[in-house]
Scaffold this active site. Structure first.
Site, short mmCIF file in Angstrom:
data_model
loop_
_atom_site.label_atom_id
_atom_site.label_comp_id
_atom_site.label_asym_id
_atom_site.label_seq_id
_atom_site.Cartn_x
_atom_site.Cartn_y
_atom_site.Cartn_z
CB THR A 93 -0.95 20.81 66.61
OG1 THR A 93 0.35 21.37 66.91
CG2 THR A 93 -1.93 21.19 67.71
CG ASP A 97 4.84 16.81 72.57
OD1 ASP A 97 4.18 15.86 72.10
OD2 ASP A 97 4.37 17.97 72.64
CG HIS A 114 5.81 20.14 43.97
ND1 HIS A 114 4.76 20.90 43.54
CD2 HIS A 114 5.91 19.10 43.09
CE1 HIS A 114 4.25 20.37 42.43
NE2 HIS A 114 4.93 19.28 42.15
CG HIS A 120 9.78 21.05 42.17
ND1 HIS A 120 8.80 21.98 42.39
CD2 HIS A 120 9.25 20.14 41.31
CE1 HIS A 120 7.71 21.66 41.71
NE2 HIS A 120 7.96 20.55 41.04
CB CYS A 150 3.97 17.89 69.11
SG CYS A 150 3.55 19.02 67.78
C1 RB5 Z 1 1.38 19.91 74.27
O1 RB5 Z 1 0.27 20.02 75.08
C2 RB5 Z 1 1.12 20.60 72.95
O2 RB5 Z 1 1.12 21.97 73.10
C3 RB5 Z 1 2.16 20.17 71.95
O3 RB5 Z 1 2.11 18.79 71.82
C4 RB5 Z 1 2.03 20.68 70.52
O4 RB5 Z 1 0.75 20.45 70.01
C5 RB5 Z 1 2.53 21.99 70.21
O5 RB5 Z 1 2.54 22.43 69.05
#
Ligand code: RB5
Length: 152
Positions: free
Chosen positions: A77, A18, A109, A144, A75
């Protein structure tokens, strides 16, 4: 049903992110290309705000029926991408940060076929190490396989 097949050729790497992962995706694409992999960029193509599930779906669709393909989803996180990607039965997506032992275990695994990274929590040099570890660690098979089969 999941059927384990040994990887016999260099995997194609499908990348998507993203807006939050846009720059890190560019770095890792270049890195993958430099290491001799075939790389495919499925977007996004700017820092304009987009919805990460759309990009997770794009990668998941490319991996369907191709045990030799690897996805890299980025993304902010890594978590949103992993939740979205794991809705597809053939996807085993793992969020990996700087801990290379966890990255190795995700492959050895869990036979992860998608690496998820959080661009707001890992810098580019570390992300390259994680990607390299992910790509160079084979699935251990054996006990596994029974477990991984139950995931799909
Ligand atoms: C975008 O701001 C953020 O929410 C997205 O990149 C992500 O971290 C969602 O899990």
């Amino acid at each position: 049903m999941f059927i384990w097949e040994p990887t016999i050729s260099t995997p194609i790497l499908y990348f998507a992110s993203d807006h939050a992962g846009f720059f890190l995706k560019g770095d890792l694409l270049k890195y993958g290309k430099k290491r001799g992999y075939d790389v495919v960029d499925l977007g996004t193509d700017s820092e304009n705000s987009v919805d990460y599930p759309d990009y997770a779906q794009a990668v998941a669709q490319k991996l369907e029926g191709d045990p030799n393909a690897i996805g890299i989803l980025i993304c902010g996180t890594g978590i949103g991408m992993s939740i979205a990607a794991n809705r597809f039965p053939w996807i085993r997506a793992a969020v990996c940060h700087e801990n290379l032992k966890l990255t190795k275990l995700a492959r050895a695994h869990n036979h992860a076929n998608v690496l998820c990274l959080g661009a707001r929590f890992i810098d580019s040099p570390h992300a390259k190490k994680v990607l390299e570890t992910f790509l160079n660690t084979p699935f251990e098979d054996g006990r596994h396989t029974t477990r991984v089969t139950k995931l799909s």
